[in-house]
Design a protein around this motif. Sequence first.
Motif, PDB file in Angstrom:
ATOM      1  N   GLU A  70       0.844  -1.197   0.000  1.00  0.00           N
ATOM      2  CA  GLU A  70       0.000   0.000   0.000  1.00  0.00           C
ATOM      3  C   GLU A  70       0.888   1.258   0.000  1.00  0.00           C
ATOM      4  O   GLU A  70       0.664   2.201  -0.762  1.00  0.00           O
ATOM      5  N   SER A  71       1.911   1.263   0.852  1.00  0.00           N
ATOM      6  CA  SER A  71       2.808   2.422   0.936  1.00  0.00           C
ATOM      7  C   SER A  71       3.599   2.593  -0.354  1.00  0.00           C
ATOM      8  O   SER A  71       3.706   3.711  -0.872  1.00  0.00           O
ATOM      9  N   ALA A  72       4.170   1.501  -0.875  1.00  0.00           N
ATOM     10  CA  ALA A  72       4.983   1.614  -2.092  1.00  0.00           C
ATOM     11  C   ALA A  72       4.133   2.178  -3.237  1.00  0.00           C
ATOM     12  O   ALA A  72       4.584   3.048  -3.995  1.00  0.00           O
ATOM     13  N   HIS A  73       2.919   1.711  -3.331  1.00  0.00           N
ATOM     14  CA  HIS A  73       1.995   2.155  -4.375  1.00  0.00           C
ATOM     15  C   HIS A  73       1.716   3.652  -4.251  1.00  0.00           C
ATOM     16  O   HIS A  73       1.759   4.412  -5.220  1.00  0.00           O
ATOM     17  N   LEU A  74       1.482   4.082  -3.014  1.00  0.00           N
ATOM     18  CA  LEU A  74       1.175   5.488  -2.740  1.00  0.00           C
ATOM     19  C   LEU A  74       2.413   6.373  -2.962  1.00  0.00           C
ATOM     20  O   LEU A  74       2.359   7.378  -3.670  1.00  0.00           O
ATOM     21  N   PHE A  75       3.555   5.953  -2.387  1.00  0.00           N
ATOM     22  CA  PHE A  75       4.775   6.771  -2.474  1.00  0.00           C
ATOM     23  C   PHE A  75       5.225   6.930  -3.922  1.00  0.00           C
ATOM     24  O   PHE A  75       5.738   7.968  -4.315  1.00  0.00           O
ATOM     25  N   GLY A 131       3.370   6.912  -6.548  1.00  0.00           N
ATOM     26  CA  GLY A 131       2.395   7.620  -7.393  1.00  0.00           C
ATOM     27  C   GLY A 131       1.783   6.762  -8.470  1.00  0.00           C
ATOM     28  O   GLY A 131       1.484   7.238  -9.567  1.00  0.00           O
ATOM     29  N   MET A 132       1.587   5.494  -8.161  1.00  0.00           N
ATOM     30  CA  MET A 132       1.038   4.578  -9.162  1.00  0.00           C
ATOM     31  C   MET A 132      -0.484   4.689  -9.218  1.00  0.00           C
ATOM     32  O   MET A 132      -1.137   4.709  -8.177  1.00  0.00           O
ATOM     33  N   SER A 133      -1.034   4.729 -10.404  1.00  0.00           N
ATOM     34  CA  SER A 133      -2.487   4.606 -10.518  1.00  0.00           C
ATOM     35  C   SER A 133      -2.834   4.138 -11.930  1.00  0.00           C
ATOM     36  O   SER A 133      -2.003   4.218 -12.834  1.00  0.00           O
ATOM     37  N   VAL A 134      -4.036   3.614 -12.083  1.00  0.00           N
ATOM     38  CA  VAL A 134      -4.478   3.141 -13.405  1.00  0.00           C
ATOM     39  C   VAL A 134      -5.808   3.801 -13.748  1.00  0.00           C
ATOM     40  O   VAL A 134      -6.510   4.283 -12.858  1.00  0.00           O
ATOM     41  N   SER A 135      -6.151   3.795 -15.025  1.00  0.00           N
ATOM     42  CA  SER A 135      -7.393   4.459 -15.424  1.00  0.00           C
ATOM     43  C   SER A 135      -8.596   3.583 -15.119  1.00  0.00           C
ATOM     44  O   SER A 135      -8.504   2.343 -15.121  1.00  0.00           O
TER      45      SER A 135
END
Length: 387
Positions: free
Chosen positions: A231-236, A238-242
């Motif tokens: 969760e942290s790695a994803h947030l730090f 800046g990963m996101s998908v459409s």
Amino acid sequence: MKNKKKVPGSNTRLVHHMYDPHSNHGFINPPIVRGSTVLFPDAETLATDKQAYTYGTHGTPTTDALCRAVNLLEGAARTVLVPSGLATVTVALLGVLRAGDHLLIVDTVYQPTRRFADHMLKHLGIEVEYYMPDAGADIEKLFRPNTRAIFAESPGSNTFEVQDIPAITAAARRIGAIVIMDNTWATPLHFRPLEHGVDISIHAATKYPCGHSDILLGTVSANRKHEKTIESAHLFLGMSVSGDDAYLILRGLRTMGLRLEHQQKTAFALARWLEKRPEIDRVLYPALKSHPGHELWKRDFTGAAGIFSIVLKKGGTRETNAFLNSLELFGLGYSWGGFESLAVHVSLADRTVARANYPGPVLRLQIGLEDFDDLQADLITALEATG
Ligand SMILES: *Cc1c(COP(=O)(O)O)cnc(C)c1O
């Protein structure tokens, strides 16, 4: 199954248990939400961030629907979505590793995973070492005081060596090392890594979950102990998908069981026929009895993907090109898991310890949804062209 309660079959689960229509006015599918800004009703709510959605990168009803579906399939505590299969590798590893750590990676790993480790991870002060895919419990001989993680991929890319994942995770547990596994080949329908002691299961959803060669997306799923890590790695990072991509992956999952079953059936029939052809030295496919990893595969997996490699008895560039250029139904191109058959020449030059000695070229075949007879005819023409 020890538990007497009736567990729904995987196809039933893909249809009925992944999304609650009543959370969306009864519509069978979730809405496609596009968005960055999410409005708050008042200053107090804004100050505390206490509402279900706060900003596009932190999730939407569409991405959440896919995350919940993948949690269910993987038996995971938490899943995060990333823009490609390769990003699952980088997010999981960057989340887990610190400067000075020692990382063990299987030598038959997907080549871009090795590229990331050899370039970026080494530059960040990580010691990277490759292990043989048949290491099993002997992996502990490679342990160092700073061994922090093991990165497995089973079967391996292109040559499909099966690893003894339960033995590797048992050894890892003894020293508190984290096991990450790239499970793209099997999908959670045919192997559930977290049930075999893996901590973080990653998947290129680009392949079978998508199934139509039109989306790039990855899923990273962790057990309870490591959910905060991903969760942290994803947030730090800046990963996101459409929302559109997440929606289409969810849609692909509904038919993934059926597609896999069909592709596996055609692939197995072709592989069995191919291994008897005079031009072929061997077929690298764990579902075949002749494959060195067959027994392990039978013990741990409930099915096979529709992708394997053939090894020609002899030849080089001329034979490789003659084979590939004679194919009409098989497209020449990367990736797999889609509806169309594909072929590529495989280079094994990047391997450092698992150097297999094959007598001729290795060609990888992704089997699509076409009819067996047509694919067989295409392969006969191509094999005859190698003579
Ligand atoms: C294709 C693949 C990936 C990467 O997926 P992309 O979406 O193409 O980045 C990762 N691991 C394995 C084993 C793959 O086959």
